[in-house]
Design a protein around this motif. Structure first.
Motif, PDB file in Angstrom:
ATOM      1  N   LYS A 158       5.643   3.236  -7.504  1.00 19.96           N
ATOM      2  CA  LYS A 158       4.652   2.299  -8.070  1.00 19.96           C
ATOM      3  C   LYS A 158       5.310   1.425  -9.144  1.00 19.96           C
ATOM      4  O   LYS A 158       5.173   0.194  -9.141  1.00 19.96           O
TER       5      LYS A 158
ATOM      6  N   CYS B  80       5.320   8.999  -6.029  1.00 24.09           N
ATOM      7  CA  CYS B  80       4.353   7.898  -6.131  1.00 24.09           C
ATOM      8  C   CYS B  80       4.552   7.101  -7.415  1.00 24.09           C
ATOM      9  O   CYS B  80       4.581   5.865  -7.407  1.00 24.09           O
TER      10      CYS B  80
ATOM     11  N   THR C   5     -11.100   6.925   0.808  1.00 24.28           N
ATOM     12  CA  THR C   5      -9.741   6.755   1.333  1.00 24.28           C
ATOM     13  C   THR C   5      -9.638   7.295   2.748  1.00 24.28           C
ATOM     14  O   THR C   5     -10.026   8.435   3.005  1.00 24.28           O
TER      15      THR C   5
ATOM     16  N   LEU D 102      -2.628   1.404  -7.506  1.00 27.71           N
ATOM     17  CA  LEU D 102      -2.773   2.813  -7.894  1.00 27.71           C
ATOM     18  C   LEU D 102      -3.199   2.954  -9.354  1.00 27.71           C
ATOM     19  O   LEU D 102      -2.764   2.196 -10.221  1.00 27.71           O
TER      20      LEU D 102
ATOM     21  N   THR E 131       0.694   5.381   1.048  1.00 22.70           N
ATOM     22  CA  THR E 131       0.052   6.549   1.657  1.00 22.70           C
ATOM     23  C   THR E 131       0.552   7.785   0.928  1.00 22.70           C
ATOM     24  O   THR E 131       1.754   7.956   0.716  1.00 22.70           O
ATOM     25  N   ASP E 132      -0.382   8.654   0.549  1.00 22.70           N
ATOM     26  CA  ASP E 132      -0.028   9.884  -0.152  1.00 22.70           C
ATOM     27  C   ASP E 132       0.179  11.011   0.855  1.00 22.70           C
ATOM     28  O   ASP E 132      -0.695  11.297   1.676  1.00 22.70           O
TER      29      ASP E 132
ATOM     30  N   ARG F 132       0.832  -1.211   0.000  1.00 24.46           N
ATOM     31  CA  ARG F 132       0.000   0.000   0.000  1.00 24.46           C
ATOM     32  C   ARG F 132       0.862   1.254   0.000  1.00 24.46           C
ATOM     33  O   ARG F 132       1.998   1.242   0.475  1.00 24.46           O
TER      34      ARG F 132
ATOM     35  N   TYR G 171      -5.050   5.095  -3.154  1.00 19.19           N
ATOM     36  CA  TYR G 171      -4.115   5.175  -2.030  1.00 19.19           C
ATOM     37  C   TYR G 171      -4.651   4.423  -0.812  1.00 19.19           C
ATOM     38  O   TYR G 171      -5.858   4.287  -0.629  1.00 19.19           O
TER      39      TYR G 171
END
Length: 569
Positions: free
Chosen positions: A248, A244, A77, A260, A8-9, A6, A41
């Motif tokens: 990814k 990100c 989210t 994502l 987290t933004d 996972r 996210y």
């Protein structure tokens, strides 16, 4: 089936705190919030840290309303915040009733995940916050504030994690705020945590300051970490988080699934690329993409930008290399604390004072005294006894949990607020944490819109109007009227008391407290008589002679270094 990792933004909190002096507005967030909510996210870090203070101090926004507005849009989210344990969102310990009520209102207004950390990794400073998060139905994420020193070992970190596990945390974050966690050290630490806490979800937070974070993330994931912190590429790297899109791609190339949406990420990045033109301070262009020096001095990126700002405020930016050389020495003297709020501020400002004063520890902030005396918790390593005695002065040292000494504070805060000031209970908490800042915001909020001071349109203008990008005090007045300070020095009779720094003059060392010395009172040489708030900390100013003191500056007014603030006859 692919293993899920996972992400987290952090774009809506740590990224713009690290790159834009936390100047993203609520409207900026809401225009792209729905797309971010649909990107896949794990969580959105959007609150806490410095955002609360800056909302009121510079942006003239209600931070609680920001949380409500984001929650209104982001339904898929979970929202996440950074909570400084017993410090909540401030720079000192607050009573348990304040911690508890803050968490309760945060949950009521939409917060889901609370990353709870303590700058000293003192578990006693995490107890109340974690207990309250669990009590009100939030997800309690414990934290290891990562640093390196002779006393910060893998065994010590595992012990800390197990103590937090016993408190009931739902997950654990390794918080590498300086970007100094190497891939090898991450593999070793995560592996040890997996072995000793086999059922605990592990998340990794880092900064790209040293350029290592993306490689470190890969090593941590291979060792068993299940979540990492990233920012959209335009808001990533430098002193922010890894991008990100790149993380990814790296993870998916190794067979992991991030979940994502590539199209959504493209839309989000395009939005922030445009917003960057308005919100990024011009000074950011002078920052190096990679600072390998952090591997030596271990100073978080946000702290370095703060040091630059603080030295610029003191007209001493050219002395930054000296401060960077001094800071590791000061940190060692003070027991190797991890450099994260508030210890980063305490150690950083003390290092600045050690350089600017010309003699180490000849000027000591109130916060340094309290830190050395135990009022922030246990130092990771003992402070050398002779130095500790010098630092704490007449302050009584303690060994108990610091918050045990604090009386409940909410009722007193409510009573101290002027009538017709507050509009909701949340205002009491805002005031309790940031009295001067909150009162300034409330006054602005309650004023006739036609007579309000305008909100600065950009970061640079906000910095100029405040005197510094990170502090709500400054030297705007003195720069406009330098003759006034000169005239006051010419007219002096008696022994002058001079401001040692640019900052804000206060007669008392806390809002609502009586003056430290009455105008016209007899004072003794060396006795604290007032304070100058500079670089977010209170610097006690001592009488320069025995005699009768007369103050020359009004409480709350800005002063410049060398300006007479009082005279003693």
């Amino acid at each position: 089936m692919k293993t899920k990792v996972r992400i987290t933004d952090t774009t809506l909190r740590d990224a713009h705190q690290s790159l834009w002096a936390t100047r993203m507005r609520t409207d900026d967030i809401l225009k792209i919030a729905e797309t971010i909510d649909n990107a896949g996210y794990y969580s959105l870090e959007c609150w806490g840290g410095a955002t609360f203070d800056v909302c009121m101090r510079f942006l003239r926004e209600n931070p609680w309303e920001r949380l409500r507005q984001i929650k209104k849009v982001c339904r898929k989210t979970p929202l996440q915040m950074l909570l400084r344990g017993q410090n909540v969102l401030g720079y000192k310990h607050y009573p348990d009733d304040m911690v508890d009520r803050f968490v309760a209102l945060a949950c009521e207004n939409g917060m889901d995940i609370f990353r709870v950390f303590d700058a000293l990794n003192d578990p006693r400073n995490l107890e109340q916050a974690i207990s309250s998060v669990k009590k009100y139905g939030g997800h309690a994420q414990g934290t290891i504030s990562y640093t390196t020193s002779p006393v910060h070992t893998v065994e010590a970190y595992v012990k800390l994690a197990k103590e937090q596990e016993a408190m009931g945390i739902d997950s654990l974050c390794i918080k590498d705020m300086a970007g100094i966690l190497t891939p090898g050290a991450a593999r070793e630490l995560v592996g040890a945590l997996r072995k000793n806490l086999p059922d605990m979800p592990i998340q990794i937070h880092s900064h790209m300051t040293s350029g290592m974070a993306a490689a470190m993330y890969m090593a941590a994931v291979e060792a068993g970490a299940g979540c990492v912190d990233c920012a959209i590429s335009t808001m990533s790297s430098f002193s922010s988080q890894p991008p990100c899109e790149s993380v990814k791609t790296i993870l998916e190339s190794e067979g992991f699934d991030t979940g994502l949406d590539q199209t959504a990420l493209g839309t989000i990045n395009a939005y922030f690329k445009e917003l960057k033109k308005k919100r990024q301070p011009a000074s950011s262009s002078k920052v190096e993409a990679v600072d390998a020096g952090v591997l030596v001095h271990a100073i978080p990126g946000g702290m370095i930008s703060n040091l630059r700002s603080q030295l610029a405020q003191q007209d001493a930016l050219d002395r930054l290399p000296e401060v960077l050389e001094e800071l590791p020495k000061t940190r060692a003297d003070m027991g190797y604390p991890p450099l994260v709020t508030p210890t980063s501020q305490i150690v950083g400002v003390q290092a600045v004072l050690n350089v600017l004063s010309g003699k180490r520890y000849s000027m000591v902030t109130d916060e340094t005294r309290r830190y050395a005396a135990g009022y922030y918790g246990r130092t990771p390593a003992p402070i050398e006894p002779k130095l500790r005695k010098k630092l704490i002065g007449n302050l009584k040292p303690i060994t108990c949990r610091p918050a045990d000494l604090l009386a409940p504070g909410l009722e007193a805060a409510a009573e101290a607020l002027p009538p017709n000031t507050i509009k909701a209970e949340e205002d009491i908490l805002s005031y309790a944490m940031f009295p001067e800042v909150a009162l300034g915001y409330f006054k602005w909020r309650n004023a006739d819109p036609a007579t309000r001071d305008p909100i600065p349109a950009d970061v640079e203008e906000a910095a100029r109007s405040a005197g510094t990008a990170e502090q709500g005090t400054g030297n705007k007045e003195q720069k406009a009227h330098p003759q006034a300070a000169q005239a006051s020095s010419v007219a002096l009779k008696g022994t002058p008391v001079l401001a040692p720094l640019n900052g804000t003059f206060y007669r008392s060392d806390a809002p609502g407290k009586p003056p430290m010395a009455a105008d016209g009172a007899a004072v003794k040489s060396g006795a604290p008589v007032c304070v100058v708030e500079a670089m977010k900390l209170f610097n006690p100013i001592k009488a320069t002679a025995d005699g009768k003191i007369t103050f020359l500056v009004e409480h709350g007014k800005a002063v410049t270094k060398g300006q007479p603030i009082a005279t003693i006859e």
